[in-house]
Design an enzyme around this catalytic site. Structure first.
Site, mmCIF file in Angstrom:
data_model
loop_
_atom_site.group_PDB
_atom_site.id
_atom_site.type_symbol
_atom_site.label_atom_id
_atom_site.label_comp_id
_atom_site.label_asym_id
_atom_site.label_seq_id
_atom_site.Cartn_x
_atom_site.Cartn_y
_atom_site.Cartn_z
ATOM 1 N N ASP A 41 8.477 5.365 6.997
ATOM 2 C CA ASP A 41 8.277 4.552 5.773
ATOM 3 C C ASP A 41 7.553 5.555 4.936
ATOM 4 O OD1 ASP A 41 5.479 4.621 6.675
ATOM 5 O OD2 ASP A 41 5.314 2.893 7.740
ATOM 6 N N HIS A 47 0.763 -1.059 0.139
ATOM 7 C CA HIS A 47 0.076 -0.108 0.097
ATOM 8 C C HIS A 47 0.781 1.367 -0.100
ATOM 9 C CE1 HIS A 47 -2.945 -2.994 2.101
ATOM 10 N NE2 HIS A 47 -3.246 -2.868 0.944
#
Length: 264
Positions: free
Chosen positions: A146, A89
């Site tokens: 991230d 994702h």
């Protein structure tokens, strides 16, 4: 405007606006919202009628990052999905934002944390409301950055400042974000939506094929030698010099009129 429960999409003047719509949870990112956002961004990238993109949130927050309640619930249930969400994702979403062949504006209407802040960093322009703030909260939950934050944030504000914000997990308010160069402008909360749409509409009416090349050349130059950057610029100029938009711009300049760009 098309509507899903957690993501709103609206089109106007060549601008597609995505509104994260989980205000009760500060627009934190569930699997459903991540999948819808990735699909929407991918579709916008391929749609020639979309000439600029705005990303914002509903309610008082831009995006609080990962929905930790869902995350913990899945982990406790033995579901491996949370362990793969970065690859499945977050990485694709950031790659799609950065690689979008048209401008992306983050209209940061409130707190932006974790992956939510990273989505803003990945955008081409960031316009913040007075109430906005940014937080790299990863260290607070025992994780590293991230969603491309390690790549985007230091390019915006420098390595030292990026390390500070990530290691200390310190909140940056809108005024400091402007000083750091993290955002391009700060406007009153009630003016944010209109301001973002105005900037996006201006870009949408511009030479979008050139914008795509500008984004590409900047990306190349950020990681290359001067010689490589010069080669990339040369290739871009050669391609853009043959476009209808360039011809139109030159003819409009000579004719002392405003050019009409078609993104071709």
């Amino acid at each position: 405007m098309t509507t899903s429960d957690v993501l709103l999409t609206a089109d106007a003047d060549g601008v597609r606006t995505f509104t994260l719509n989980r205000p009760q949870a500060y627009n934190s990112l569930t699997v459903e919202l991540k999948e819808l956002l990735l699909a929407g961004l991918t579709e916008a990238a391929a749609d020639d009628s979309v000439r600029a993109v705005v990303l914002t949130g509903s309610g008082k927050a831009f995006c609080a990052g990962q929905d930790l309640k869902e995350h913990v619930g899945l982990l406790q249930a033995g579901d491996p999905a949370p362990l793969h969400t970065v690859k499945e994702h977050y990485n694709p979403i950031v790659k799609t934002i950065v690689g979008m062949p048209k401008p992306v504006i983050a209209a940061v209407n409130g707190p932006a944390a974790g992956a939510g802040a990273a989505f803003a960093y990945a955008s081409d322009l960031r316009i913040a409301a007075t109430s906005a703030n940014f937080l790299m909260a990863f260290a607070n939950v025992g994780l590293g950055p991230d969603s491309g934050a390690s790549w985007t944030l230091q390019r915006l504000i420098g390595l030292g400042r990026a390390a500070e914000l990530m290691l200390l997990a310190r909140t940056v308010d809108a005024a400091e974000a402007l000083t750091l160069g993290l955002v391009s402008e700060v406007v009153p909360d009630e003016e944010l939506a209109a301001r973002a749409q105005k900037v996006a509409a201006k870009l949408a009416a511009g030479p979008t094929v050139a914008y795509a090349k500008i984004k590409n050349v900047l990306s190349v130059a950020a990681e290359s030698s001067l010689e490589e950057a010069l080669d990339a610029e040369d290739a871009a100029q050669s391609a853009l010099g043959a476009t209808a938009d360039h011809t139109e711009a030159v003819e409009a300049f000579v004719g002392k009129r405003k050019p009409t760009f078609q993104g071709k």
